[in-house]
Design a protein around this motif. Structure first.
Motif, mmCIF file in Angstrom:
data_model
loop_
_atom_site.group_PDB
_atom_site.id
_atom_site.type_symbol
_atom_site.label_atom_id
_atom_site.label_comp_id
_atom_site.label_asym_id
_atom_site.label_seq_id
_atom_site.Cartn_x
_atom_site.Cartn_y
_atom_site.Cartn_z
ATOM 1 N N ARG A 24 43.539 45.767 37.287
ATOM 2 C CA ARG A 24 44.081 46.604 38.367
ATOM 3 C C ARG A 24 44.372 48.013 37.865
ATOM 4 N NH1 ARG A 24 48.378 44.284 42.287
ATOM 5 N NH2 ARG A 24 46.442 43.729 43.308
ATOM 6 N N ARG A 27 41.100 49.856 37.507
ATOM 7 C CA ARG A 27 40.547 50.194 38.830
ATOM 8 C C ARG A 27 41.299 51.368 39.446
ATOM 9 N NH1 ARG A 27 42.146 49.127 43.736
ATOM 10 N NH2 ARG A 27 43.588 47.466 43.181
ATOM 11 N N GLU A 28 42.624 51.329 39.377
ATOM 12 C CA GLU A 28 43.420 52.399 39.984
ATOM 13 C C GLU A 28 43.250 53.717 39.242
ATOM 14 O OE1 GLU A 28 47.338 50.658 40.145
ATOM 15 O OE2 GLU A 28 46.903 49.666 42.065
ATOM 16 N N ARG A 33 38.478 51.609 45.080
ATOM 17 C CA ARG A 33 39.116 50.701 46.024
ATOM 18 C C ARG A 33 38.753 49.269 45.655
ATOM 19 N NH1 ARG A 33 37.433 51.916 51.848
ATOM 20 N NH2 ARG A 33 35.444 51.407 50.873
ATOM 21 N N LEU A 34 39.638 48.359 46.000
ATOM 22 C CA LEU A 34 39.425 46.943 45.740
ATOM 23 C C LEU A 34 38.101 46.475 46.343
ATOM 24 C CD1 LEU A 34 41.184 44.651 44.423
ATOM 25 C CD2 LEU A 34 41.884 44.066 46.722
ATOM 26 N N VAL A 45 36.689 40.252 48.180
ATOM 27 C CA VAL A 45 37.869 41.104 47.994
ATOM 28 C C VAL A 45 39.100 40.228 47.720
ATOM 29 C CG1 VAL A 45 39.390 42.793 49.095
ATOM 30 C CG2 VAL A 45 36.917 42.919 49.435
ATOM 31 N N GLN A 46 39.215 39.122 48.442
ATOM 32 C CA GLN A 46 40.357 38.228 48.277
ATOM 33 C C GLN A 46 40.411 37.658 46.857
ATOM 34 O OE1 GLN A 46 38.098 37.972 50.760
ATOM 35 N NE2 GLN A 46 39.287 38.563 52.561
ATOM 36 N N SER A 49 41.426 40.336 44.408
ATOM 37 C CA SER A 49 42.858 40.572 44.565
ATOM 38 C C SER A 49 43.669 39.492 43.853
ATOM 39 C CB SER A 49 43.226 40.616 46.051
ATOM 40 O OG SER A 49 44.621 40.734 46.212
ATOM 41 N N GLU A 50 43.239 38.246 43.982
ATOM 42 C CA GLU A 50 43.949 37.149 43.313
ATOM 43 C C GLU A 50 43.818 37.243 41.796
ATOM 44 O OE1 GLU A 50 42.309 33.727 45.348
ATOM 45 O OE2 GLU A 50 44.111 33.597 46.584
ATOM 46 N N GLU A 52 43.523 40.097 40.123
ATOM 47 C CA GLU A 52 44.398 41.209 39.743
ATOM 48 C C GLU A 52 45.873 40.827 39.782
ATOM 49 O OE1 GLU A 52 43.626 44.739 41.974
ATOM 50 O OE2 GLU A 52 41.780 45.187 40.871
ATOM 51 N N ARG A 53 46.238 39.917 40.667
ATOM 52 C CA ARG A 53 47.640 39.480 40.754
ATOM 53 C C ARG A 53 47.952 38.345 39.786
ATOM 54 N NH1 ARG A 53 48.477 37.417 45.996
ATOM 55 N NH2 ARG A 53 46.251 37.506 46.375
#
Length: 118
Positions: A24, A27-28, A33-34, A45-46, A49-50, A52-53
């Motif tokens: 993350r 990327r930032e 963008r994600l 994307v989901q 996101s998972e 990255e979290r």
């Protein structure tokens, strides 16, 4: 003799959480963008996101795909993660400056104390 526990160290970070934080952050920093990274990596994307979290344990193929989508080498990714883990360890060492536990004992320690006091 009983083993002396080292209370100066906190728990080790989970690999998936350290990996997710670094992905993350990368990327930032790039301003991506994600959705764009996920598309280039060929994953949803989901799912990205998972990752990255720190919720998913991605395969080595997925890690390579995301690293490639971010334009970073696997070696650089690993070095970055190692640096973050090392920094976390230094911060924990500053926080836990004593080898004596603080607060009230709980669990087995409290049970032994109660038995000895009786």
């Amino acid at each position: 003799m009983a083993e002396i526990l080292d209370f100066t160290r906190g728990p080790e970070p989970l690999w998936r959480e350290a990996l997710g934080r670094k992905l993350r952050e990368t990327r930032e920093e790039r301003g991506d963008r994600l959705v764009d990274v996920a598309e280039r990596a060929g994953i949803s994307v989901q799912y990205l996101s998972e990752i990255e979290r720190g919720r998913k344990e991605p395969s080595s193929e997925m890690i390579a795909a995301v690293a490639g989508a971010l334009g970073i080498d696997l070696a650089d990714l690993l070095i970055g993660i190692a640096g973050q883990v090392r920094n976390l360890r230094v911060q924990q060492a500053r926080h836990f400056h004593t080898s004596r536990p603080t607060g009230r004992p709980s669990g087995p320690v409290a049970m032994v104390g109660a038995l000895l006091a009786a």
